[in-house]
Design a protein around this motif. Structure first.
Motif, PDB file in Angstrom:
ATOM      1  N   MET A   1       7.611  61.408  75.100  1.00 16.28           N
ATOM      2  CA  MET A   1       8.820  61.424  75.937  1.00 16.28           C
ATOM      3  C   MET A   1       9.929  60.605  75.304  1.00 16.28           C
ATOM      4  O   MET A   1      11.077  61.068  75.179  1.00 16.28           O
ATOM      5  N   ALA A   2       9.602  59.384  74.879  1.00 11.65           N
ATOM      6  CA  ALA A   2      10.629  58.471  74.348  1.00 11.65           C
ATOM      7  C   ALA A   2      11.275  59.031  73.088  1.00 11.65           C
ATOM      8  O   ALA A   2      12.488  58.898  72.891  1.00 11.65           O
ATOM      9  N   GLY A   3      10.478  59.671  72.233  1.00 14.17           N
ATOM     10  CA  GLY A   3      11.042  60.237  71.010  1.00 14.17           C
ATOM     11  C   GLY A   3      12.113  61.263  71.303  1.00 14.17           C
ATOM     12  O   GLY A   3      13.160  61.299  70.643  1.00 14.17           O
ATOM     13  N   ARG A   4      11.869  62.082  72.304  1.00 14.42           N
ATOM     14  CA  ARG A   4      12.846  63.119  72.666  1.00 14.42           C
ATOM     15  C   ARG A   4      14.057  62.517  73.383  1.00 14.42           C
ATOM     16  O   ARG A   4      15.204  62.820  73.040  1.00 14.42           O
ATOM     17  N   VAL A   5      13.786  61.689  74.393  1.00 12.61           N
ATOM     18  CA  VAL A   5      14.884  61.161  75.218  1.00 12.61           C
ATOM     19  C   VAL A   5      15.775  60.221  74.411  1.00 12.61           C
ATOM     20  O   VAL A   5      17.010  60.358  74.413  1.00 12.61           O
ATOM     21  N   ILE A   6      15.182  59.261  73.715  1.00 13.03           N
ATOM     22  CA  ILE A   6      15.965  58.274  72.964  1.00 13.03           C
ATOM     23  C   ILE A   6      16.706  58.928  71.813  1.00 13.03           C
ATOM     24  O   ILE A   6      17.878  58.628  71.559  1.00 13.03           O
ATOM     25  N   SER A   7      16.035  59.843  71.100  1.00 14.27           N
ATOM     26  CA  SER A   7      16.710  60.525  69.984  1.00 14.27           C
ATOM     27  C   SER A   7      17.899  61.332  70.484  1.00 14.27           C
ATOM     28  O   SER A   7      18.961  61.357  69.838  1.00 14.27           O
ATOM     29  N   GLY A   8      17.728  61.995  71.626  1.00 14.12           N
ATOM     30  CA  GLY A   8      18.845  62.752  72.188  1.00 14.12           C
ATOM     31  C   GLY A   8      20.008  61.863  72.553  1.00 14.12           C
ATOM     32  O   GLY A   8      21.175  62.190  72.277  1.00 14.12           O
TER      33      GLY A   8
ATOM     34  N   SER B   1       7.454  62.120  81.625  1.00 13.92           N
ATOM     35  CA  SER B   1       6.906  60.882  82.201  1.00 13.92           C
ATOM     36  C   SER B   1       5.913  61.154  83.311  1.00 13.92           C
ATOM     37  O   SER B   1       4.988  60.361  83.550  1.00 13.92           O
ATOM     38  N   ILE B   2       6.081  62.276  83.999  1.00 23.48           N
ATOM     39  CA  ILE B   2       5.162  62.610  85.092  1.00 23.48           C
ATOM     40  C   ILE B   2       3.773  62.893  84.546  1.00 23.48           C
ATOM     41  O   ILE B   2       2.772  62.837  85.276  1.00 23.48           O
ATOM     42  N   GLY B   3       3.708  63.185  83.243  1.00 24.04           N
ATOM     43  CA  GLY B   3       2.416  63.450  82.615  1.00 24.04           C
ATOM     44  C   GLY B   3       1.472  62.270  82.679  1.00 24.04           C
ATOM     45  O   GLY B   3       0.249  62.447  82.787  1.00 24.04           O
ATOM     46  N   ILE B   4       2.005  61.050  82.616  1.00 21.06           N
ATOM     47  CA  ILE B   4       1.156  59.860  82.702  1.00 21.06           C
ATOM     48  C   ILE B   4       0.490  59.803  84.068  1.00 21.06           C
ATOM     49  O   ILE B   4      -0.721  59.595  84.186  1.00 21.06           O
ATOM     50  N   VAL B   5       1.302  60.016  85.119  1.00 27.17           N
ATOM     51  CA  VAL B   5       0.762  60.014  86.482  1.00 27.17           C
ATOM     52  C   VAL B   5      -0.244  61.147  86.652  1.00 27.17           C
ATOM     53  O   VAL B   5      -1.331  60.975  87.229  1.00 27.17           O
ATOM     54  N   SER B   6       0.117  62.304  86.153  1.00 27.01           N
ATOM     55  CA  SER B   6      -0.727  63.495  86.282  1.00 27.01           C
ATOM     56  C   SER B   6      -2.079  63.286  85.601  1.00 27.01           C
ATOM     57  O   SER B   6      -3.130  63.620  86.159  1.00 27.01           O
ATOM     58  N   ALA B   7      -2.061  62.711  84.389  1.00 21.93           N
ATOM     59  CA  ALA B   7      -3.300  62.481  83.649  1.00 21.93           C
ATOM     60  C   ALA B   7      -4.200  61.479  84.364  1.00 21.93           C
ATOM     61  O   ALA B   7      -5.422  61.644  84.428  1.00 21.93           O
ATOM     62  N   LEU B   8      -3.596  60.429  84.915  1.00 20.14           N
ATOM     63  CA  LEU B   8      -4.371  59.371  85.561  1.00 20.14           C
ATOM     64  C   LEU B   8      -4.943  59.795  86.917  1.00 20.14           C
ATOM     65  O   LEU B   8      -5.907  59.204  87.397  1.00 20.14           O
ATOM     66  N   THR B   9      -4.347  60.814  87.536  1.00 22.03           N
ATOM     67  CA  THR B   9      -4.815  61.246  88.864  1.00 22.03           C
ATOM     68  C   THR B   9      -5.585  62.560  88.832  1.00 22.03           C
ATOM     69  O   THR B   9      -5.998  63.067  89.874  1.00 22.03           O
ATOM     70  N   ALA B  10      -5.796  63.109  87.636  1.00 19.35           N
ATOM     71  CA  ALA B  10      -6.476  64.407  87.531  1.00 19.35           C
ATOM     72  C   ALA B  10      -7.896  64.346  88.089  1.00 19.35           C
ATOM     73  O   ALA B  10      -8.347  65.265  88.784  1.00 19.35           O
ATOM     74  N   GLY B  11      -8.603  63.267  87.794  1.00 20.14           N
ATOM     75  CA  GLY B  11      -9.965  63.121  88.307  1.00 20.14           C
ATOM     76  C   GLY B  11      -9.999  63.050  89.825  1.00 20.14           C
ATOM     77  O   GLY B  11     -10.879  63.654  90.475  1.00 20.14           O
ATOM     78  N   TRP B  12      -9.053  62.325  90.389  1.00 18.57           N
ATOM     79  CA  TRP B  12      -8.940  62.223  91.849  1.00 18.57           C
ATOM     80  C   TRP B  12      -8.693  63.604  92.454  1.00 18.57           C
ATOM     81  O   TRP B  12      -9.299  63.969  93.467  1.00 18.57           O
ATOM     82  N   LEU B  13      -7.810  64.386  91.830  1.00 12.64           N
ATOM     83  CA  LEU B  13      -7.512  65.735  92.326  1.00 12.64           C
ATOM     84  C   LEU B  13      -8.756  66.612  92.283  1.00 12.64           C
ATOM     85  O   LEU B  13      -9.032  67.354  93.239  1.00 12.64           O
TER      86      LEU B  13
END
Length: 388
Positions: free
Chosen positions: A148-155, A254-266
């Motif tokens: 995410m940072a590479g894309r956002v900051i570079s832009g 950034s939502i990917g971090i939340v999504s990855a961490l909650t996948a098991g719960w889902l």
């Protein structure tokens, strides 16, 4: 006096930082693909190849780098590969031809798997159970944040300064982490294995893994294909859109971090890994409807797509590991290869669909590929439902 263990722990923090910056470098040109296409006077798919070509070595590396790197320690590889990557990144800012830029991106792509493999091997060496899970969670979070940072900051930077300076900034950050305390940590082996055709065949056919591999290939094809040509679509809808705005469109990552961490719960809530993965596919494919709208709908679409994609990614990776048994190294290597092969193909070939048939057809083709991935995941679930 600093103890060796303290030095190791201190150095590990900087290794997470280094892998994050490496992923920044991997995706740094993406928000500027439209501008780079104009600069080098090339077509959309040719510009898309500047990202795709760096993913090709990532697809090949898990099953081939053991031949070349087996005798080296993780720290030795990092000490040489990081500054070389910095040099290649700095040079890419000043190269004047498309062919030169493509060559430098290929070199960067060849170095990145070595750095990723060495970093993961060092961080996971000697760890088990909860400690291993914690380390991997931090590692994956670092890669997602770096993407995410590479894309956002570079832009954002490219809207204020020239690409030459953007490349130099990332190169400087790479050199900075090269000189940090991890260099004094205790060397650890890579523990790579040479590829074995029989083991690869066994891992592919074991417990329906092939269906998961194809599903993951389709998933990352859709994801990488869409994100790679998003800058062109934004400029098509709004010619005055800055690279800063294009960079901001990737904040949905950034939502990917939340999504990855909650996948098991889902998965626990909906009745299993396969159902949760299919929900992820439904969200990812459904998000493409937003891609037919205006610029702000395109930006919203990235958030929704990332929400679904990282659920699939996390659960599919855990499922092949569940099936791994004694083949964990080969199974994981095949997973990574299929993942990045899908990304490389999507980031390149979808450019021809967009160039020749337009954005609507581009979105329809992505939807079809996504549905093929969902079908493979559903077939896998049906195949093994009786045995679970």
């Amino acid at each position: 006096m600093t103890t060796p263990n303290a030095t190791n722990r201190h150095g590990e923090g900087f290794l997470y930082l280094s892998i994050m910056i490496c992923f920044c470098v991997l995706y740094a040109p993406q928000p500027m693909l439209s501008e780079l296409a104009d600069r080098f006077m090339v077509s959309k798919p040719e510009a898309g190849l500047l990202v795709s070509v760096t993913l090709i070595p990532l697809a090949i590396a898990p099953l081939s780098y053991g031949i070349f790197l087996k005798q080296l320690s993780a720290l030795t590889i990092l000490k040489w590969a990081l500054p070389t990557l910095a040099l290649a990144m700095a040079w890419s800012g000043f190269v004047q031809t498309y062919e030169g830029m493509l060559t430098l991106r290929l070199i960067q792509g060849a170095l990145l798997p070595a750095i990723m493999t060495a970093t993961m091997a060092y961080l996971t060496s000697g760890r088990e159970g909860g400690e291993l899970s914690r380390v991997m969670a931090w590692y994956i979070s670092a890669t997602i944040f770096g993407g995410m940072a590479g894309r956002v900051i570079s832009g954002q930077l490219a809207s204020m300064i020239a690409w030459e300076w953007v490349a130099l900034i990332w190169a400087g950050l790479l050199l900075m982490v090269t000189l940090m305390p991890w260099r004094r940590a205790t060397p650890k082996p890579l523990n790579l294995v040479k590829p074995d055709a029989q083991l690869i065949r066994q891992a592919m056919t074991s417990r329906g893994n092939a269906l998961i591999y194809v599903s993951v290939l389709c998933m990352f094809w859709v994801f990488a294909g869409y994100l790679n040509y998003l800058p062109f679509r934004i400029n098509e809808l709004d010619a005055s859109a800055s690279t800063g705005l294009i960079g901001q469109s990737y904040l949905g990552y950034s939502i990917g971090i939340v999504s990855a961490l909650t996948a098991g719960w889902l998965a626990k809530r909906v009745g299993g890994v396969i159902r949760a993965a299919l929900i992820g596919f439904a969200v990812m494919i459904g998000s493409l409807l937003l891609a037919l709208g205006d610029v702000w709908m395109l930006i919203t679409q990235v958030f929704v797509m990332c929400l679904g994609m990282f659920v699939i990614h996390t659960l599919a990776a855990s499922e092949v590991n569940h099936n791994a048994r004694s083949l964990s190294g080969v199974v994981n290597g095949l997973y990574v290869s299929c993942y990045y092969a899908g990304g490389a193909l999507g980031a390149w070939l979808m450019g021809y669909v967009y160039e020749l048939f337009g954005w609507t057809t581009f979105v329809v083709v992505l939807s079809c590929i996504g549905m093929a991935g969902a079908l493979c995941m559903w077939l896998y679930g049906r195949q093994w439902a009786a045995g679970r």
